[in-house]
Design a protein around this motif. Structure first.
Motif, PDB file in Angstrom:
ATOM      1  N   UNK A  14       0.831  -1.198   0.000  1.00 51.98           N
ATOM      2  CA  UNK A  14       0.000   0.000   0.000  1.00 51.98           C
ATOM      3  C   UNK A  14       0.871   1.255   0.000  1.00 51.98           C
ATOM      4  N   UNK A  15       1.914   1.290   0.807  1.00 51.58           N
ATOM      5  CA  UNK A  15       2.812   2.439   0.849  1.00 51.58           C
ATOM      6  C   UNK A  15       3.506   2.643  -0.496  1.00 51.58           C
ATOM      7  N   UNK A  16       3.931   1.570  -1.126  1.00 52.67           N
ATOM      8  CA  UNK A  16       4.622   1.669  -2.415  1.00 52.67           C
ATOM      9  C   UNK A  16       3.703   2.265  -3.477  1.00 52.67           C
ATOM     10  N   UNK A  17       2.450   1.855  -3.498  1.00 54.23           N
ATOM     11  CA  UNK A  17       1.508   2.387  -4.494  1.00 54.23           C
ATOM     12  C   UNK A  17       1.231   3.870  -4.257  1.00 54.23           C
ATOM     13  N   UNK A  18       1.059   4.250  -2.999  1.00 58.83           N
ATOM     14  CA  UNK A  18       0.811   5.665  -2.692  1.00 58.83           C
ATOM     15  C   UNK A  18       2.034   6.511  -3.023  1.00 58.83           C
ATOM     16  N   UNK A  19       3.219   6.022  -2.693  1.00 63.13           N
ATOM     17  CA  UNK A  19       4.441   6.770  -2.994  1.00 63.13           C
ATOM     18  C   UNK A  19       4.646   6.925  -4.494  1.00 63.13           C
ATOM     19  N   UNK A  20       4.389   5.884  -5.258  1.00 64.26           N
ATOM     20  CA  UNK A  20       4.515   5.972  -6.710  1.00 64.26           C
ATOM     21  C   UNK A  20       3.625   7.076  -7.258  1.00 64.26           C
ATOM     22  N   UNK A  21       2.401   7.127  -6.800  1.00 60.58           N
ATOM     23  CA  UNK A  21       1.453   8.144  -7.262  1.00 60.58           C
ATOM     24  C   UNK A  21       1.935   9.545  -6.885  1.00 60.58           C
ATOM     25  N   UNK A  22       2.370   9.724  -5.643  1.00 55.33           N
ATOM     26  CA  UNK A  22       2.768  11.050  -5.190  1.00 55.33           C
ATOM     27  C   UNK A  22       4.106  11.488  -5.781  1.00 55.33           C
ATOM     28  N   UNK A  23       5.017  10.569  -5.998  1.00 54.29           N
ATOM     29  CA  UNK A  23       6.301  10.929  -6.597  1.00 54.29           C
ATOM     30  C   UNK A  23       6.111  11.360  -8.043  1.00 54.29           C
ATOM     31  N   UNK A  24       5.280  10.654  -8.779  1.00 53.88           N
ATOM     32  CA  UNK A  24       5.006  11.047 -10.166  1.00 53.88           C
ATOM     33  C   UNK A  24       4.356  12.431 -10.195  1.00 53.88           C
ATOM     34  N   UNK A  25       3.418  12.670  -9.311  1.00 57.20           N
ATOM     35  CA  UNK A  25       2.781  13.985  -9.239  1.00 57.20           C
ATOM     36  C   UNK A  25       3.768  15.082  -8.879  1.00 57.20           C
ATOM     37  N   UNK A  26       4.665  14.808  -7.936  1.00 60.65           N
ATOM     38  CA  UNK A  26       5.654  15.804  -7.529  1.00 60.65           C
ATOM     39  C   UNK A  26       6.622  16.115  -8.659  1.00 60.65           C
ATOM     40  N   UNK A  27       7.023  15.110  -9.420  1.00 58.69           N
ATOM     41  CA  UNK A  27       7.927  15.334 -10.549  1.00 58.69           C
ATOM     42  C   UNK A  27       7.245  16.179 -11.616  1.00 58.69           C
ATOM     43  N   UNK A  28       6.002  15.890 -11.910  1.00 54.94           N
ATOM     44  CA  UNK A  28       5.278  16.656 -12.927  1.00 54.94           C
ATOM     45  C   UNK A  28       5.120  18.111 -12.492  1.00 54.94           C
ATOM     46  N   UNK A  29       4.747  18.330 -11.245  1.00 55.92           N
ATOM     47  CA  UNK A  29       4.573  19.704 -10.752  1.00 55.92           C
ATOM     48  C   UNK A  29       5.900  20.444 -10.742  1.00 55.92           C
TER      49      UNK A  29
END
Length: 74
Positions: A14-29
Motif C-alpha cells: 500500500x505504501x509503495x503504491x501511494x508513494x509511486x502516485x505522489x512521486x510522479x505527481x511531484x515530478x510533474x509539478x
C-alpha cells in the motif's frame, strides 16, 4: 442473520503504491514550475541583460564628460 464477508483491505504494497502516485505527481509539478520560471523569469532577464550590454556606453560617457556633466573627471 446472514453476514456477507467484507473484502480485506489491501495492506501489502500500500505504501509503495501511494508513494509511486505522489512521486510522479511531484515530478510533474516540479517540471511545470521549472519551465514556467525559465520562460517567465530567466529568458526575459537574459534578454534584458543582452540589450543593456549591446549598447556601447563609452561613447555616451565621453560626450557627457566633454559637455561637463561630471565634475570629478577632466
Amino acid at each position: 442473520m446472514s453476514s456477507s464477508a467484507l473484502p480485506k483491505p489491501q495492506m501489502c504494497d500500500l505504501l509503495a503504491k501511494c508513494l509511486r502516485f505522489h512521486i510522479v505527481g511531484a515530478i510533474i509539478v516540479s517540471l511545470e514550475v521549472a519551465a514556467s520560471y525559465e520562460f517567465g523569469v530567466a529568458e526575459p532577464r537574459k534578454k534584458a541583460y543582452a540589450d543593456f550590454y549591446k549598447n556601447d556606453s563609452t561613447k555616451d560617457f565621453e560626450e557627457m564628460r566633454k559637455a561637463g556633466v561630471f565634475q570629478s573627471t577632466k
